[in-house]
Scaffold this active site. Structure first.
Site, short mmCIF file in Angstrom:
data_model
loop_
_atom_site.label_atom_id
_atom_site.label_comp_id
_atom_site.label_asym_id
_atom_site.label_seq_id
_atom_site.Cartn_x
_atom_site.Cartn_y
_atom_site.Cartn_z
N SER A 188 8.75 75.57 -1.85
CA SER A 188 7.78 74.51 -3.33
C SER A 188 6.71 74.59 -3.81
CB SER A 188 8.10 72.76 -3.55
OG SER A 188 7.86 72.36 -4.98
N HIS B 59 16.65 71.26 -5.70
CA HIS B 59 15.15 71.16 -4.98
C HIS B 59 15.19 70.63 -3.39
CE1 HIS B 59 11.63 72.39 -4.98
NE2 HIS B 59 10.60 71.38 -4.93
N ASP C 205 18.21 73.06 -9.42
CA ASP C 205 16.91 72.73 -9.48
C ASP C 205 16.14 72.51 -10.58
OD1 ASP C 205 14.26 72.36 -8.22
OD2 ASP C 205 14.69 74.18 -6.36
#
Length: 286
Positions: A171, A257, A230
């Site tokens: 991320s 995610h 995601d």
């Protein structure tokens, strides 16, 4: 909430190395997570087609050295707790080192503990996209508060705890590592020495000050992992990052995610690492 931000980020599901060497490097942050092994390669056109991953069989006992970087609202301990399945997959091949981002994120009021990890204490981020110490991955801004401090933390870790073979990031952490790769292109003899990166749910930073770090094609070998569903970092944002890397390899999964570690993904990670394992093994036998 379907966006990556520090005012309400959704949570993700989610051995000592012989001869004093480390293996894979990983950092946890709600927006980025990086894994990198440094491999010096000739700069070629960024328009070369990227390769999507296929599984492969690996049988090797060699270790690699690495560092882990994480996402926003995480620290080294909470990220370690959330990556148990991944560490189990890589323990034969990599010794993972975790570090925390230097910027403390304002706590969420009323946040509760989830999955055994404290959600409201010692939350960290790599930089802020707004002056009020908040972050939104989708926003184009001229603010990157805390970024320079993060660069110094990473530089210090690479010098004092390295050398590392690679970096794994997730991320915002993955995006931070993409910026470090850009710095590495600008300073090939600098402190950013590693052979590869694994970027999970990464994306191109949208802060104006970072644009210059994407101008030169990034030659560090890379594996980009992202999910079709995601909703925090949409697949399209991760795909957009590919164009800045030379011959990026891609591992897509059907989930959201998080860092996937099912059977097919396990093979993909190890197949990506195998050339570096072989190279290290050759060096150690000389």
């Amino acid at each position: 909430m379907d966006t990556e931000c520090w005012t309400g980020v959704p949570e993700d599901p989610g051995s000592n190395l012989s001869r004093g060497k480390k293996c894979l490097c990983y950092i946890w942050c709600p927006c980025l997570d990086p894994s990198i092994l440094w491999w010096v390669r000739e700069i070629v056109s960024r328009t070369l087609p990227h390769r999507h991953w296929h599984s492969g069989r690996v049988e090797d006992d060699s270790f690699l050295e690495g560092r882990q970087y994480g996402r926003v609202r995480q620290n080294d301990q909470s990220f370690r707790e959330r990556t148990g399945a991944l560490r189990k997959v890589l323990k034969k091949y990599a010794d993972l080192v975790f570090i925390s981002a230097p910027n403390q994120v304002p706590p969420l009021e009323g946040a509760e503990e989830e999955n055994g990890a404290t959600n409201n204490a010692d939350q960290r981020g790599w930089w802020f996209s707004a002056p009020d110490d908040s972050y939104m991955a989708q926003d184009y801004t001229e603010c990157c508060k805390g970024y320079e401090e993060s660069v110094e933390v990473i530089k210090k870790a690479l010098i004092e705890q390295g050398p590392f073979d690679g970096v794994l990031a997730f991320s915002q952490g993955a995006t931070m590592v993409s910026l470090i790769c850009g710095l590495k292109e600008q300073e090939p003899d600098g402190p950013y020495q590693f052979d590869f990166v694994i970027l999970v749910a990464g994306f191109k930073s949208r802060q104006k000050q970072h644009d210059s770090l994407y101008l030169k094609p990034i030659t560090t070998p890379s594996l980009h992992v992202f999910g079709d569903t995601d909703k925090v970092i949409p697949k399209e944002m991760s795909e957009d990052l590919l164009q800045y890397f030379v011959e990026p390899q891609v591992l897509e999964h059907a989930g959201g995610h998080f860092i996937p570690v099912s059977g097919p993904q396990k093979k993909a990670y190890i197949e990506f690492l195998q050339p570096f394992i072989d190279k290290k093994k050759e060096q150690e036998t000389k």
